[in-house]
Design a protein around this motif. Structure first.
Motif, PDB file in Angstrom:
ATOM      1  N   THR A  29       0.839  -1.196   0.000  1.00 36.56           N
ATOM      2  CA  THR A  29       0.000   0.000   0.000  1.00 36.56           C
ATOM      3  C   THR A  29       0.875   1.247   0.000  1.00 36.56           C
ATOM      4  N   GLY A  30       0.598   2.148  -0.952  1.00 37.84           N
ATOM      5  CA  GLY A  30       1.362   3.392  -1.052  1.00 37.84           C
ATOM      6  C   GLY A  30       2.654   3.268  -1.831  1.00 37.84           C
ATOM      7  N   HIS A  31       2.911   2.103  -2.432  1.00 36.88           N
ATOM      8  CA  HIS A  31       4.148   1.900  -3.187  1.00 36.88           C
ATOM      9  C   HIS A  31       3.871   1.748  -4.679  1.00 36.88           C
ATOM     10  N   ASP A  32       4.905   1.951  -5.463  1.00 36.26           N
ATOM     11  CA  ASP A  32       4.841   1.846  -6.919  1.00 36.26           C
ATOM     12  C   ASP A  32       4.669   0.383  -7.331  1.00 36.26           C
ATOM     13  N   PRO A  33       3.657   0.070  -8.147  1.00 43.72           N
ATOM     14  CA  PRO A  33       3.429  -1.324  -8.536  1.00 43.72           C
ATOM     15  C   PRO A  33       4.545  -1.924  -9.391  1.00 43.72           C
ATOM     16  N   TYR A  34       5.244  -1.097 -10.145  1.00 50.03           N
ATOM     17  CA  TYR A  34       6.312  -1.603 -11.013  1.00 50.03           C
ATOM     18  C   TYR A  34       7.619  -1.787 -10.245  1.00 50.03           C
ATOM     19  N   LYS A  35       7.967  -0.830  -9.405  1.00 44.09           N
ATOM     20  CA  LYS A  35       9.198  -0.951  -8.609  1.00 44.09           C
ATOM     21  C   LYS A  35       9.099  -2.075  -7.579  1.00 44.09           C
ATOM     22  N   SER A  36       7.899  -2.344  -7.082  1.00 39.81           N
ATOM     23  CA  SER A  36       7.710  -3.371  -6.057  1.00 39.81           C
ATOM     24  C   SER A  36       7.616  -4.783  -6.631  1.00 39.81           C
ATOM     25  N   SER A  70      -3.296  -6.580  -8.845  1.00 40.11           N
ATOM     26  CA  SER A  70      -2.173  -7.503  -8.734  1.00 40.11           C
ATOM     27  C   SER A  70      -2.607  -8.714  -7.919  1.00 40.11           C
ATOM     28  N   ARG A  71      -2.587  -9.870  -8.554  1.00 38.89           N
ATOM     29  CA  ARG A  71      -2.939 -11.105  -7.852  1.00 38.89           C
ATOM     30  C   ARG A  71      -1.927 -11.385  -6.745  1.00 38.89           C
ATOM     31  N   LYS A  72      -0.652 -11.187  -7.049  1.00 44.58           N
ATOM     32  CA  LYS A  72       0.420 -11.462  -6.081  1.00 44.58           C
ATOM     33  C   LYS A  72       0.296 -10.594  -4.822  1.00 44.58           C
ATOM     34  N   CYS A  73       0.067  -9.311  -5.017  1.00 48.99           N
ATOM     35  CA  CYS A  73       0.063  -8.376  -3.888  1.00 48.99           C
ATOM     36  C   CYS A  73      -1.323  -8.025  -3.367  1.00 48.99           C
ATOM     37  N   GLN A  74      -2.386  -8.473  -4.067  1.00 49.90           N
ATOM     38  CA  GLN A  74      -3.758  -8.201  -3.649  1.00 49.90           C
ATOM     39  C   GLN A  74      -4.008  -6.699  -3.539  1.00 49.90           C
ATOM     40  N   THR A  75      -3.574  -5.962  -4.575  1.00 49.71           N
ATOM     41  CA  THR A  75      -3.674  -4.506  -4.576  1.00 49.71           C
ATOM     42  C   THR A  75      -4.276  -3.984  -5.872  1.00 49.71           C
ATOM     43  N   ASN A  76      -4.859  -2.785  -5.785  1.00 47.46           N
ATOM     44  CA  ASN A  76      -5.356  -2.048  -6.941  1.00 47.46           C
ATOM     45  C   ASN A  76      -4.501  -0.818  -7.161  1.00 47.46           C
ATOM     46  N   TRP A  77      -4.469  -0.340  -8.390  1.00 50.39           N
ATOM     47  CA  TRP A  77      -3.911   0.964  -8.717  1.00 50.39           C
ATOM     48  C   TRP A  77      -4.530   1.405 -10.037  1.00 50.39           C
ATOM     49  N   THR A  78      -4.331   2.666 -10.374  1.00 50.75           N
ATOM     50  CA  THR A  78      -4.884   3.236 -11.599  1.00 50.75           C
ATOM     51  C   THR A  78      -3.761   3.610 -12.552  1.00 50.75           C
ATOM     52  N   GLU A  79      -3.966   3.325 -13.845  1.00 51.95           N
ATOM     53  CA  GLU A  79      -3.022   3.727 -14.890  1.00 51.95           C
ATOM     54  C   GLU A  79      -3.752   4.572 -15.918  1.00 51.95           C
ATOM     55  N   ILE A  80      -3.041   5.565 -16.486  1.00 50.00           N
ATOM     56  CA  ILE A  80      -3.629   6.411 -17.523  1.00 50.00           C
ATOM     57  C   ILE A  80      -2.652   6.598 -18.684  1.00 50.00           C
ATOM     58  N   TRP A  81      -3.222   6.965 -19.824  1.00 47.24           N
ATOM     59  CA  TRP A  81      -2.464   7.303 -21.026  1.00 47.24           C
ATOM     60  C   TRP A  81      -3.023   8.619 -21.539  1.00 47.24           C
ATOM     61  N   ARG A  97     -13.062   1.485   3.748  1.00 50.26           N
ATOM     62  CA  ARG A  97     -11.680   1.455   4.237  1.00 50.26           C
ATOM     63  C   ARG A  97     -11.157   0.024   4.266  1.00 50.26           C
ATOM     64  N   ASN A  98      -9.871  -0.120   3.947  1.00 48.10           N
ATOM     65  CA  ASN A  98      -9.244  -1.441   3.994  1.00 48.10           C
ATOM     66  C   ASN A  98      -8.714  -1.718   5.400  1.00 48.10           C
ATOM     67  N   THR A  99      -7.993  -2.811   5.574  1.00 48.49           N
ATOM     68  CA  THR A  99      -7.480  -3.181   6.898  1.00 48.49           C
ATOM     69  C   THR A  99      -6.428  -2.206   7.406  1.00 48.49           C
ATOM     70  N   ASP A 100      -5.842  -1.399   6.513  1.00 52.13           N
ATOM     71  CA  ASP A 100      -4.890  -0.362   6.915  1.00 52.13           C
ATOM     72  C   ASP A 100      -5.597   0.935   7.306  1.00 52.13           C
ATOM     73  N   GLY A 101      -6.940   0.966   7.154  1.00 54.80           N
ATOM     74  CA  GLY A 101      -7.698   2.171   7.450  1.00 54.80           C
ATOM     75  C   GLY A 101      -7.709   3.166   6.299  1.00 54.80           C
ATOM     76  N   LYS A 102      -7.214   2.756   5.125  1.00 59.68           N
ATOM     77  CA  LYS A 102      -7.141   3.656   3.986  1.00 59.68           C
ATOM     78  C   LYS A 102      -8.286   3.386   3.010  1.00 59.68           C
ATOM     79  N   ARG A 103      -8.680   4.426   2.295  1.00 62.12           N
ATOM     80  CA  ARG A 103      -9.716   4.292   1.282  1.00 62.12           C
ATOM     81  C   ARG A 103      -9.291   4.895  -0.048  1.00 62.12           C
ATOM     82  N   ILE A 104      -8.386   5.883  -0.018  1.00 63.46           N
ATOM     83  CA  ILE A 104      -7.958   6.589  -1.222  1.00 63.46           C
ATOM     84  C   ILE A 104      -6.439   6.712  -1.223  1.00 63.46           C
ATOM     85  N   VAL A 105      -5.837   6.493  -2.395  1.00 66.92           N
ATOM     86  CA  VAL A 105      -4.413   6.772  -2.579  1.00 66.92           C
ATOM     87  C   VAL A 105      -4.288   7.682  -3.792  1.00 66.92           C
ATOM     88  N   ASP A 106      -3.718   8.869  -3.583  1.00 67.95           N
ATOM     89  CA  ASP A 106      -3.499   9.849  -4.643  1.00 67.95           C
ATOM     90  C   ASP A 106      -2.043   9.850  -5.070  1.00 67.95           C
TER      91      ASP A 106
END
Length: 155
Positions: A29-36, A70-81, A97-106
Motif C-alpha cells: 500500500t502506497g508503493h509503486d506497482p512496477y518498482k515493487s 495484482s494477484r500477487k500483492c492483492q492490490t489495486n492501482w490506476t493507470e492512464i495514457w 476502508r481497507n485493513t490499513d484504514g485507507k480508502r484513497i491513494v493519490d
C-alpha cells in the motif's frame, strides 16, 4: 551481562517476527506497482476514458484510464495514457476502508514518460474499487475520467 544480551536477542527476534508477518498487500500500500514487482501479476479490471471538460471539444475522448489488480500483492492501482506534456492526479478509491484504514491513494504525476502514468497501490482484497484521474496542460484542467465499478472490480 548475559541476561541483558539474551533479553535483547529475544526482543530482536520478536520484532523480526512482526516484520515477517506483514502481508504483501500491507507492505505494498502506497508503493509503486512496477518498482515493487506487484505489476508482474497485473490484470486490467475495468477501463474507461478521460474526456475533455470544456470548450468546443467538451466530452470528446482525451485519454485512457484503467483500474489494475495484482494477484500477487492483492492490490489495486490506476493507470492512464494522456499527452506526454500533461500533469495531474491519478487516484484509486475503495468503496470502504481497507485493513490499513485507507480508502484513497493519490499520486501526482508530471509531464513525461510518454504520457503513461500510474498511481501507487492500495490493498483492496474483497473491496470494490475504481480509478479517477485528471490531466492538465498549462493552468487549465483539460480532462478527467473514471473507471466504472462492477463486480469484477471488487477484489
Amino acid at each position: 551481562m548475559k541476561r541483558t544480551l539474551a533479553g535483547s536477542t529475544g526482543i530482536l527476534l520478536l520484532c523480526t517476527g512482526l516484520l515477517v508477518g506483514t502481508s504483501p498487500a500491507q507492505a505494498a500500500t502506497g508503493h509503486d506497482p512496477y518498482k515493487s514487482g506487484c505489476a508482474a501479476t497485473k490484470r486490467v479490471v475495468t477501463s474507461g476514458e478521460l474526456k475533455v471538460t470544456s470548450g468546443q471539444y467538451k466530452g470528446s475522448h482525451y485519454g485512457d484510464i484503467k483500474l489494475m489488480w495484482s494477484r500477487k500483492c492483492q492490490t489495486n492501482w490506476t493507470e492512464i495514457w494522456v499527452d506526454k506534456s500533461d500533469w495531474g492526479l491519478v487516484r484509486v478509491v475503495l468503496a470502504k476502508r481497507n485493513t490499513d484504514g485507507k480508502r484513497i491513494v493519490d499520486f501526482n504525476y508530471g509531464p513525461g514518460n510518454g504520457g503513461h502514468h500510474w498511481g501507487d497501490m492500495i490493498s483492496g482484497r474483497g473491496i470494490c474499487a475504481w480509478g479517477f484521474a485528471t490531466a492538465h496542460r498549462a493552468k487549465n484542467l483539460v480532462a478527467r475520467g473514471t473507471t466504472p465499478t462492477h463486480t469484477s472490480a471488487c477484489g
